[in-house]
Design a protein around this motif. Structure first.
Motif, mmCIF file in Angstrom:
data_model
loop_
_atom_site.group_PDB
_atom_site.id
_atom_site.type_symbol
_atom_site.label_atom_id
_atom_site.label_comp_id
_atom_site.label_asym_id
_atom_site.label_seq_id
_atom_site.Cartn_x
_atom_site.Cartn_y
_atom_site.Cartn_z
ATOM 1 N N ASN A 93 0.653 -1.275 -0.148
ATOM 2 C CA ASN A 93 -0.046 -0.175 0.185
ATOM 3 C C ASN A 93 0.692 1.137 -0.050
ATOM 4 O OD1 ASN A 93 -2.465 -1.308 -0.040
ATOM 5 N ND2 ASN A 93 -2.519 -1.506 2.137
ATOM 6 N N LEU A 94 1.839 1.385 0.682
ATOM 7 C CA LEU A 94 2.776 2.442 0.896
ATOM 8 C C LEU A 94 3.379 2.874 -0.495
ATOM 9 C CD1 LEU A 94 4.157 4.522 2.658
ATOM 10 C CD2 LEU A 94 6.054 2.773 2.880
ATOM 11 N N PHE A 95 3.883 1.900 -1.105
ATOM 12 C CA PHE A 95 4.511 2.153 -2.376
ATOM 13 C C PHE A 95 3.377 1.865 -3.773
ATOM 14 C CE2 PHE A 95 7.922 1.195 0.279
ATOM 15 C CZ PHE A 95 9.016 2.316 -0.117
ATOM 16 N N LYS A 96 2.194 1.733 -3.388
ATOM 17 C CA LYS A 96 1.149 1.623 -4.398
ATOM 18 C C LYS A 96 1.403 0.547 -5.492
ATOM 19 C CE LYS A 96 -0.441 6.360 -3.761
ATOM 20 N NZ LYS A 96 0.213 6.334 -2.548
ATOM 21 N N VAL A 97 1.997 -0.738 -5.030
ATOM 22 C CA VAL A 97 2.201 -1.812 -5.914
ATOM 23 C C VAL A 97 0.962 -2.270 -6.474
ATOM 24 C CG1 VAL A 97 3.612 -4.146 -6.170
ATOM 25 C CG2 VAL A 97 4.565 -2.296 -4.846
ATOM 26 N N ARG A 98 0.710 -2.382 -7.920
ATOM 27 C CA ARG A 98 -0.481 -3.050 -8.300
ATOM 28 C C ARG A 98 -0.204 -4.129 -9.104
ATOM 29 N NH1 ARG A 98 -2.501 -0.166 -5.061
ATOM 30 N NH2 ARG A 98 -3.228 2.038 -5.323
ATOM 31 N N GLY A 99 1.139 -4.652 -9.455
ATOM 32 C CA GLY A 99 1.278 -5.893 -10.120
ATOM 33 C C GLY A 99 2.799 -6.606 -9.661
ATOM 34 N N TYR A 100 2.865 -7.594 -10.154
ATOM 35 C CA TYR A 100 3.937 -8.514 -9.820
ATOM 36 C C TYR A 100 4.618 -8.942 -11.048
ATOM 37 C CZ TYR A 100 1.420 -8.678 -5.615
ATOM 38 O OH TYR A 100 0.498 -8.418 -4.476
ATOM 39 N N PRO A 101 5.852 -9.021 -11.043
ATOM 40 C CA PRO A 101 6.790 -8.547 -10.219
ATOM 41 C C PRO A 101 7.063 -7.061 -9.887
ATOM 42 C CG PRO A 101 8.078 -9.178 -11.833
ATOM 43 C CD PRO A 101 6.803 -9.658 -12.402
ATOM 44 N N THR A 102 7.337 -6.308 -8.850
ATOM 45 C CA THR A 102 7.628 -4.980 -8.697
ATOM 46 C C THR A 102 8.957 -5.007 -7.653
ATOM 47 O OG1 THR A 102 5.448 -4.303 -9.207
ATOM 48 C CG2 THR A 102 6.918 -2.773 -7.984
ATOM 49 N N VAL A 103 9.806 -4.409 -8.130
ATOM 50 C CA VAL A 103 11.049 -3.934 -7.509
ATOM 51 C C VAL A 103 11.103 -2.607 -7.169
ATOM 52 C CG1 VAL A 103 13.721 -4.295 -7.268
ATOM 53 C CG2 VAL A 103 12.219 -5.911 -8.614
ATOM 54 N N VAL A 104 11.169 -2.362 -5.883
ATOM 55 C CA VAL A 104 11.170 -0.947 -5.479
ATOM 56 C C VAL A 104 12.425 -0.537 -4.715
ATOM 57 C CG1 VAL A 104 10.179 0.779 -3.818
ATOM 58 C CG2 VAL A 104 8.610 -0.797 -5.082
ATOM 59 N N PHE A 105 12.996 0.458 -4.922
ATOM 60 C CA PHE A 105 14.302 0.832 -4.356
ATOM 61 C C PHE A 105 14.002 2.288 -3.264
ATOM 62 C CE2 PHE A 105 15.323 -1.147 -8.337
ATOM 63 C CZ PHE A 105 16.600 -2.173 -8.108
ATOM 64 N N ALA A 106 14.392 1.923 -2.103
ATOM 65 C CA ALA A 106 14.096 2.938 -1.258
ATOM 66 C C ALA A 106 15.254 3.017 -0.401
ATOM 67 C CB ALA A 106 12.844 2.810 -0.486
ATOM 68 N N ASN A 107 15.365 4.407 0.222
ATOM 69 C CA ASN A 107 16.335 4.621 1.241
ATOM 70 C C ASN A 107 15.625 4.701 2.844
ATOM 71 O OD1 ASN A 107 18.954 4.614 0.005
ATOM 72 N ND2 ASN A 107 18.468 6.687 -0.559
ATOM 73 N N PRO A 108 16.198 3.961 3.673
ATOM 74 C CA PRO A 108 15.418 3.858 4.938
ATOM 75 C C PRO A 108 16.358 5.200 5.788
ATOM 76 C CG PRO A 108 17.100 2.044 5.024
ATOM 77 C CD PRO A 108 16.897 2.490 3.469
ATOM 78 N N GLU A 109 15.461 5.731 6.698
ATOM 79 C CA GLU A 109 15.954 6.904 7.583
ATOM 80 C C GLU A 109 15.217 6.576 8.796
ATOM 81 O OE1 GLU A 109 14.720 10.491 5.584
ATOM 82 O OE2 GLU A 109 16.449 10.186 4.360
ATOM 83 N N LYS A 110 16.083 6.659 10.019
ATOM 84 C CA LYS A 110 15.461 6.752 11.099
ATOM 85 C C LYS A 110 14.660 7.932 11.478
ATOM 86 C CE LYS A 110 18.506 3.499 13.458
ATOM 87 N NZ LYS A 110 19.038 3.176 14.891
ATOM 88 N N ALA A 111 13.468 7.665 12.305
ATOM 89 C CA ALA A 111 12.356 8.689 12.660
ATOM 90 C C ALA A 111 12.438 8.624 14.249
ATOM 91 C CB ALA A 111 11.258 8.859 12.032
ATOM 92 N N GLU A 112 11.681 9.555 14.513
ATOM 93 C CA GLU A 112 11.457 9.665 16.008
ATOM 94 C C GLU A 112 10.729 8.434 16.873
ATOM 95 O OE1 GLU A 112 9.590 12.912 18.038
ATOM 96 O OE2 GLU A 112 10.585 14.231 16.522
ATOM 97 N N GLY A 113 11.116 7.906 17.827
ATOM 98 C CA GLY A 113 10.393 6.728 18.422
ATOM 99 C C GLY A 113 10.629 5.162 17.792
ATOM 100 N N ASN A 114 11.770 5.189 17.300
ATOM 101 C CA ASN A 114 12.346 3.920 16.553
ATOM 102 C C ASN A 114 11.481 3.446 15.547
ATOM 103 O OD1 ASN A 114 14.252 1.827 16.578
ATOM 104 N ND2 ASN A 114 12.768 0.478 17.699
ATOM 105 N N LYS A 115 10.962 4.384 14.577
ATOM 106 C CA LYS A 115 10.350 4.306 13.385
ATOM 107 C C LYS A 115 11.156 4.630 12.304
ATOM 108 C CE LYS A 115 5.740 5.510 15.388
ATOM 109 N NZ LYS A 115 4.465 6.230 15.107
ATOM 110 N N MET A 116 10.983 4.011 11.151
ATOM 111 C CA MET A 116 11.739 4.267 9.979
ATOM 112 C C MET A 116 10.707 4.990 8.896
ATOM 113 S SD MET A 116 14.649 2.903 9.837
ATOM 114 C CE MET A 116 15.729 1.680 10.732
#
Length: 158
Positions: free
Chosen positions: A103-126
């Protein structure tokens, strides 16, 4: 002579086995994100229907299990498999996580390959900063890797 050939064959097999063992596909987003931050690499998230999606299997066969991909991935990304099987039963928490990412990346079909950079946020969230996405690319591993490399190199952290 037979002894020498046997030793060479054994060494080649050992090298191949070691290389294959180095490639790790994670399914826990939190753990994969922490590793990606620690290694300063983006995530490669492979959205797949592992037990039913023909194009997913084709992408795996033609790209994701090749030596070129293994070498590239080890140097450039942290791998995450987000699976949506029909016959295989996933743990409920894993299902929830996978659907949240879909849902976050609005993937509608397979295969889908998403590239993303994770970043730390407040409260141990990403937070996940979307870099780009692709699917199956005609032309084999070289062509697919060129697309992936362009996404990772042009938009990754400075």
């Amino acid at each position: 002579m037979k002894h020498t050939i046997y030793i060479i064959a054994l060494l080649l097999y050992s090298t191949t086995a070691l290389t294959a063992q180095e490639l790790v596909w994670h399914n826990d987003m939190q753990k994969a994100s922490e590793i990606a931050i620690q290694e300063d690499k983006p995530l490669l998230m492979f959205f797949t229907g592992s037990d039913w999606c023909g194009w997913c299997k084709k992408l795996q066969r033609e790209v994701l299990v090749t030596q070129d991909f293994e070498t590239w991935a080890a140097n450039n990304v942290v791998l995450v498999e987000l699976d949506f099987p029909r016959r295989k039963k996933l743990d409920r928490n894993l299902q929830i996580q996978n659907y949240q990412m879909q849902n976050l990346f609005k993937v509608r079909g397979y295969p889908t390959v998403v590239f993303a950079n994770p970043e730390k946020a407040e409260g141990n969230k990403m937070n996940l900063v979307h870099l780009g996405s692709t699917g199956f690319v005609k032309g084999g591993s070289g062509r697919w890797l060129a697309v992936a490399d362009n996404i990772v190199k042009s938009k990754s952290k400075s």
